[in-house]
Write a protein that holds these residues in place. Structure first.
Motif, PDB file in Angstrom:
ATOM      1  N   ASP A 120       0.819  -1.214   0.000  1.00 35.02           N
ATOM      2  CA  ASP A 120       0.000   0.000   0.000  1.00 35.02           C
ATOM      3  C   ASP A 120       0.854   1.266   0.000  1.00 35.02           C
ATOM      4  N   VAL A 121       1.971   1.234   0.742  1.00 32.92           N
ATOM      5  CA  VAL A 121       2.852   2.406   0.798  1.00 32.92           C
ATOM      6  C   VAL A 121       3.417   2.715  -0.586  1.00 32.92           C
ATOM      7  N   ILE A 122       3.832   1.675  -1.302  1.00 26.97           N
ATOM      8  CA  ILE A 122       4.398   1.860  -2.644  1.00 26.97           C
ATOM      9  C   ILE A 122       3.354   2.436  -3.591  1.00 26.97           C
ATOM     10  N   LYS A 123       2.164   1.874  -3.579  1.00 29.93           N
ATOM     11  CA  LYS A 123       1.110   2.359  -4.470  1.00 29.93           C
ATOM     12  C   LYS A 123       0.747   3.815  -4.175  1.00 29.93           C
ATOM     13  N   GLU A 124       0.762   4.173  -2.909  1.00 28.68           N
ATOM     14  CA  GLU A 124       0.400   5.533  -2.523  1.00 28.68           C
ATOM     15  C   GLU A 124       1.476   6.554  -2.906  1.00 28.68           C
ATOM     16  N   ASN A 125       2.746   6.126  -2.903  1.00 30.38           N
ATOM     17  CA  ASN A 125       3.849   7.061  -3.125  1.00 30.38           C
ATOM     18  C   ASN A 125       4.429   7.040  -4.527  1.00 30.38           C
ATOM     19  N   ALA A 126       4.135   6.010  -5.301  1.00 31.71           N
ATOM     20  CA  ALA A 126       4.688   5.914  -6.658  1.00 31.71           C
ATOM     21  C   ALA A 126       4.122   7.005  -7.558  1.00 31.71           C
ATOM     22  N   VAL A 127       4.957   7.496  -8.457  1.00 29.74           N
ATOM     23  CA  VAL A 127       4.475   8.410  -9.486  1.00 29.74           C
ATOM     24  C   VAL A 127       3.509   7.661 -10.388  1.00 29.74           C
ATOM     25  N   ALA A 128       3.865   6.417 -10.683  1.00 33.04           N
ATOM     26  CA  ALA A 128       3.015   5.546 -11.496  1.00 33.04           C
ATOM     27  C   ALA A 128       3.435   4.097 -11.252  1.00 33.04           C
ATOM     28  N   TYR A 129       2.510   3.177 -11.456  1.00 30.52           N
ATOM     29  CA  TYR A 129       2.833   1.763 -11.338  1.00 30.52           C
ATOM     30  C   TYR A 129       1.876   0.976 -12.226  1.00 30.52           C
ATOM     31  N   GLY A 130       2.282  -0.227 -12.569  1.00 31.12           N
ATOM     32  CA  GLY A 130       1.432  -1.103 -13.355  1.00 31.12           C
ATOM     33  C   GLY A 130       1.678  -2.545 -12.961  1.00 31.12           C
ATOM     34  N   ILE A 131       0.657  -3.356 -13.021  1.00 28.18           N
ATOM     35  CA  ILE A 131       0.766  -4.776 -12.699  1.00 28.18           C
ATOM     36  C   ILE A 131       0.208  -5.575 -13.872  1.00 28.18           C
ATOM     37  N   GLY A 132       0.921  -6.598 -14.280  1.00 30.12           N
ATOM     38  CA  GLY A 132       0.474  -7.433 -15.392  1.00 30.12           C
ATOM     39  C   GLY A 132       0.781  -8.895 -15.113  1.00 30.12           C
ATOM     40  N   PHE A 133       0.126  -9.775 -15.863  1.00 34.61           N
ATOM     41  CA  PHE A 133       0.395 -11.201 -15.680  1.00 34.61           C
ATOM     42  C   PHE A 133       0.143 -11.954 -16.976  1.00 34.61           C
ATOM     43  N   ALA A 134       0.675 -13.152 -17.019  1.00 36.09           N
ATOM     44  CA  ALA A 134       0.380 -14.098 -18.094  1.00 36.09           C
ATOM     45  C   ALA A 134      -0.128 -15.357 -17.409  1.00 36.09           C
ATOM     46  N   ASP A 135      -1.248 -15.873 -17.883  1.00 38.90           N
ATOM     47  CA  ASP A 135      -1.853 -17.011 -17.181  1.00 38.90           C
ATOM     48  C   ASP A 135      -1.238 -18.347 -17.612  1.00 38.90           C
ATOM     49  N   GLU A 136      -1.760 -19.410 -16.990  1.00 36.07           N
ATOM     50  CA  GLU A 136      -1.195 -20.737 -17.203  1.00 36.07           C
ATOM     51  C   GLU A 136      -1.296 -21.182 -18.667  1.00 36.07           C
ATOM     52  N   LEU A 150       5.955 -11.194 -21.542  1.00 26.92           N
ATOM     53  CA  LEU A 150       4.609 -10.691 -21.796  1.00 26.92           C
ATOM     54  C   LEU A 150       4.039 -10.009 -20.547  1.00 26.92           C
ATOM     55  N   ALA A 151       4.238 -10.634 -19.397  1.00 26.62           N
ATOM     56  CA  ALA A 151       3.753 -10.053 -18.145  1.00 26.62           C
ATOM     57  C   ALA A 151       4.447  -8.722 -17.857  1.00 26.62           C
ATOM     58  N   MET A 152       5.756  -8.657 -18.131  1.00 28.93           N
ATOM     59  CA  MET A 152       6.502  -7.412 -17.912  1.00 28.93           C
ATOM     60  C   MET A 152       5.998  -6.296 -18.826  1.00 28.93           C
ATOM     61  N   ARG A 153       5.759  -6.647 -20.088  1.00 29.63           N
ATOM     62  CA  ARG A 153       5.267  -5.635 -21.022  1.00 29.63           C
ATOM     63  C   ARG A 153       3.866  -5.166 -20.614  1.00 29.63           C
ATOM     64  N   ARG A 154       3.036  -6.072 -20.168  1.00 23.74           N
ATOM     65  CA  ARG A 154       1.697  -5.688 -19.722  1.00 23.74           C
ATOM     66  C   ARG A 154       1.765  -4.793 -18.492  1.00 23.74           C
ATOM     67  N   ALA A 155       2.700  -5.097 -17.594  1.00 25.96           N
ATOM     68  CA  ALA A 155       2.863  -4.252 -16.406  1.00 25.96           C
ATOM     69  C   ALA A 155       3.259  -2.844 -16.825  1.00 25.96           C
ATOM     70  N   TYR A 156       4.200  -2.764 -17.767  1.00 31.12           N
ATOM     71  CA  TYR A 156       4.621  -1.448 -18.262  1.00 31.12           C
ATOM     72  C   TYR A 156       3.451  -0.722 -18.927  1.00 31.12           C
ATOM     73  N   ASP A 157       2.722  -1.425 -19.757  1.00 28.59           N
ATOM     74  CA  ASP A 157       1.597  -0.808 -20.478  1.00 28.59           C
ATOM     75  C   ASP A 157       0.478  -0.364 -19.530  1.00 28.59           C
ATOM     76  N   ASN A 158       0.391  -0.994 -18.360  1.00 28.05           N
ATOM     77  CA  ASN A 158      -0.667  -0.665 -17.408  1.00 28.05           C
ATOM     78  C   ASN A 158      -0.323   0.501 -16.490  1.00 28.05           C
ATOM     79  N   MET A 159       0.870   1.064 -16.646  1.00 33.80           N
ATOM     80  CA  MET A 159       1.245   2.215 -15.819  1.00 33.80           C
ATOM     81  C   MET A 159       0.388   3.428 -16.181  1.00 33.80           C
ATOM     82  N   GLN A 160       0.080   4.237 -15.179  1.00 32.74           N
ATOM     83  CA  GLN A 160      -0.750   5.420 -15.406  1.00 32.74           C
ATOM     84  C   GLN A 160      -0.013   6.476 -16.235  1.00 32.74           C
TER      85      GLN A 160
END
Length: 212
Positions: A120-136, A150-160
């Motif tokens: 929660d501290v990271i999410k509150e203080n980050a300029v931007a963040y993104g979380i992504g995943f690739a399923d089974e 793929l998960a890393m690229r999705r995390a990057y793309d999901n940043m605000q």
């Protein structure tokens, strides 16, 4: 002036925030009672640990400072490549330059309780963040390495907000839309990557708990 009881001073010490410790020490330094001097010793120890932690975190910023020609640097890390089940998760985090988050470290070195608190501290203080995943299914289709990318690229793309440089944990650079650098054991050497490690780990753990 009435002398405070040691129990009252002890409660004052317990309630003292970091910024209050120097004044607490100065206030009671001349009190020769053994119990008070023990509290002074504890206060000095607590202050020394805090200062050491701040120094450690300051050293972690060396990679972000090294690429100071870029103004929007994010760290990216993944979790879930080793387990036999579940998705692979990744997170991307852009922290304000010089931000101090006490206790931030490689998620594997932190307790579950500490990771949850830092999440929660990271999410509150980050300029931007993104979380992504690739399923089974995606892991089975394209293999774990490509699913991790793929998960890393999705995390990057999901940043605000978009970044202009990425720091990636490990020694392989995934395809990214901006330049970057890989850092071996980056989650223990960069606050941005450490923050990403925590977001990815907690996110995956919560999903696996739901599965269970």
């Amino acid at each position: 002036m009435e002398t405070k009881k040691i129990g009252e001073i002890r409660e004052e010490f317990k309630a003292a925030e970091e910024t209050m410790l120097p004044s607490f020490i100065e206030k009671y330094r001349s009190d020769e009672r053994a119990g008070v001097q023990k509290l002074i010793e504890q206060a000095n120890g607590r202050l020394a640990k805090l200062e050491a932690e701040r120094a450690r975190i300051d050293r972690l910023w060396r990679y972000e400072r090294e690429y100071g020609m870029y103004t929007r640097i994010c760290g990216i890390d993944e979790v879930g490549r080793g387990p036999l089940a579940g998705p692979v998760y990744a997170a991307a985090v852009w922290l304000p330059e010089g931000l101090v988050i006490d206790g931030i470290n490689d998620s594997k070195k932190l307790s579950e309780k500490k990771r949850e608190a830092l999440f929660d501290v990271i999410k509150e203080n980050a300029v931007a963040y993104g979380i992504g995943f690739a399923d089974e299914k995606e892991i089975d289709e394209i293999n774990i390495l490509q699913a991790t990318y793929l998960a890393m690229r999705r995390a990057y793309d999901n940043m605000q907000k978009a970044c202009d440089y990425v720091l990636i944990d490990g020694n392989r650079m995934p395809p990214m839309p901006v330049p970057g650098e890989t850092i071996v054991k980056g989650d223990a050497n960069s606050p941005s990557i450490a923050a990403a490690s925590i977001l990815a780990k907690v996110s995956r753990d919560r999903v696996m708990l739901e599965y269970a």
